[in-house]
Scaffold this motif. Structure first.
Motif, short mmCIF file in Angstrom:
data_model
loop_
_atom_site.label_atom_id
_atom_site.label_comp_id
_atom_site.label_asym_id
_atom_site.label_seq_id
_atom_site.Cartn_x
_atom_site.Cartn_y
_atom_site.Cartn_z
N ARG A 115 3.85 6.41 -5.07
CA ARG A 115 4.02 6.00 -6.77
C ARG A 115 3.32 7.10 -7.79
NH1 ARG A 115 5.45 0.54 -6.75
NH2 ARG A 115 3.63 -0.27 -7.28
N ASP A 116 1.68 6.46 -7.03
CA ASP A 116 0.48 6.83 -7.73
C ASP A 116 -0.37 7.41 -6.88
OD1 ASP A 116 1.16 5.38 -10.30
OD2 ASP A 116 0.94 3.37 -8.95
N GLY A 117 -0.79 7.86 -6.32
CA GLY A 117 -1.40 8.25 -5.03
C GLY A 117 -2.65 7.87 -4.50
N VAL A 118 -2.32 6.23 -4.80
CA VAL A 118 -3.69 5.16 -4.01
C VAL A 118 -3.58 5.08 -2.60
CG1 VAL A 118 -4.76 2.90 -5.11
CG2 VAL A 118 -3.23 5.10 -6.90
N ARG A 119 -4.54 5.12 -2.41
CA ARG A 119 -4.45 4.50 -1.17
C ARG A 119 -5.84 3.52 -0.64
NH1 ARG A 119 -4.36 9.82 3.08
NH2 ARG A 119 -3.61 11.25 1.82
N PRO A 120 -5.78 2.70 0.31
CA PRO A 120 -6.84 1.56 -0.05
C PRO A 120 -8.18 2.19 0.30
CG PRO A 120 -3.90 0.99 0.68
CD PRO A 120 -4.20 2.08 0.91
N GLU A 121 -9.20 1.57 0.36
CA GLU A 121 -10.46 1.79 0.62
C GLU A 121 -10.78 1.47 2.34
OE1 GLU A 121 -14.01 0.47 -2.15
OE2 GLU A 121 -12.07 1.60 -3.76
N ALA B 13 0.66 -1.04 0.21
CA ALA B 13 0.06 0.10 -0.04
C ALA B 13 0.57 1.15 0.25
CB ALA B 13 -1.02 -0.50 0.84
N ALA B 14 2.11 1.29 1.12
CA ALA B 14 2.82 2.30 0.64
C ALA B 14 3.46 2.87 -0.64
CB ALA B 14 3.63 1.85 1.81
N PRO C 20 6.04 11.60 -1.28
CA PRO C 20 4.84 11.17 -0.65
C PRO C 20 4.76 10.29 0.63
CG PRO C 20 5.05 10.67 -2.79
CD PRO C 20 6.81 11.26 -2.37
N LEU C 21 5.47 9.71 1.03
CA LEU C 21 5.71 8.98 2.72
C LEU C 21 5.34 9.93 3.44
CD1 LEU C 21 6.77 5.80 1.42
CD2 LEU C 21 4.26 6.45 1.81
N GLY C 22 6.64 11.28 3.03
CA GLY C 22 7.37 11.82 4.35
C GLY C 22 6.22 13.19 4.57
N ILE C 23 5.54 13.13 3.48
CA ILE C 23 4.43 14.66 3.24
C ILE C 23 3.22 13.94 4.15
CG2 ILE C 23 2.68 15.54 2.40
CD1 ILE C 23 5.29 16.29 0.44
N HIS C 24 3.08 12.21 3.68
CA HIS C 24 1.80 11.58 4.45
C HIS C 24 1.24 11.30 5.96
CE1 HIS C 24 -1.64 8.64 4.91
NE2 HIS C 24 -0.21 8.21 5.86
#
Length: 272
Positions: free
Chosen positions: A32-38, A26-27, A218-222
């Motif tokens: 890579r694509d900004g996709v998150r699990p629902e 998921a990470a 992206p992970l750093g911002i998340h």
């Protein structure tokens, strides 16, 4: 540390857990694509623990054991064979705040269970007992250089004879009055199984002067508000095929990482 004395390691396995991103797949997809699990779980549920212990375990222990076991599975290495390094900036801030508040207001009401879980190496203790591991384990805290120092410790163990080492890093949210002094949000953890040779990403680490870091990925911002976000430049690079990462290693010091992605890493990046 000069370049000729760089430390090296190959990443054989990765484990990851953040709020909304409950595993490494998921990470990587998010990076890579900004996709998150629902429907991501709100809390890790480490299967290493018995159900009753799983329910009682604090968030710090739950996330540490979850990512540690995931990294071992990814590496295909049985956990009881691995020496380990557990790195946490603050340990469990919620329990620390509870301890301080209770000691100030009603000392005799201290919960024995929470007292037991308040020590900085609590997660390492749960891990060695749950995994049946009798190898050496180390607990490290170095404020905003905690992950870099934990990585250096693990790589030093490789360099001095260990064939493989487990590195686990995690931090929790701060609460109460303690949260006004030390700020951290959410739950974040990651683990690496490091070996000397293999097909995974190869990391070369050197210490250098300077404290300037690169912009977060992206992970750093998340997860930027968690105290262990300091580790995320490396995981952003691993997720996206990046070839370098820079980690804070102490006052006016940085740990520069050069990453060479092996066939397995390239295949994972290409096929998700």
């Amino acid at each position: 540390m000069s370049a000729p004395h760089a430390l090296t390691a190959t990443i054989a396995g990765v484990g990851f857990w953040a709020d909304g991103l409950p595993d490494w797949d998921a990470a990587r997809a998010f990076a890579r694509d900004g996709v998150r699990p629902e429907a991501a779980p709100s809390r890790p549920s480490p299967q290493l623990l018995a159900p009753n212990e799983r329910r009682r375990a604090p968030g710090s222990v739950a996330v540490a054991l979850e990512v540690a076991m995931a990294a071992c599975r990814d590496a295909g290495i049985t956990p009881e064979t691995l020496p380990s390094v557990f790195a946490s900036t603050h340990g469990d801030l919620g329990i620390t705040d509870y301890m301080c508040d209770t000691l100030a207001t009603d000392p005799t009401a201290i919960s024995p269970t929470k007292f037991h879980n308040s020590v900085h190496n609590a997660a390492a203790g749960y891990w060695t007992i749950g995994a049946g591991c009798t190898e050496a384990t180390t607990a490290i805290s170095a404020y905003d250089a905690t992950f870099a120092q934990g990585l250096l410790e693990a790589m030093m163990q490789l360099a001095t004879g260990s064939p493989a080492v487990l590195l686990v890093a995690y931090d929790t949210a701060s609460t109460g009055l303690l949260g006004t002094v030390t700020h951290s949000e959410g739950l974040l953890g990651a683990a690496l199984v490091l070996v000397r040779d293999g097909d995974g990403p190869h990391v070369r680490a050197t210490l250098r002067d300077g404290a300037d870091l690169e912009s977060p990925g992206p992970l750093g911002i998340h997860a930027e508000r968690n105290a262990m976000s300091q580790m995320l430049p490396l995981f952003d690079a691993l997720a996206t095929g990046g070839v370098r990462a820079l980690l804070r290693a102490g006052p006016h010091r940085a740990l520069a990482l050069e990453i060479t992605h092996g066939p397995q890493a390239q295949g994972a990046s290409a096929h998700g």
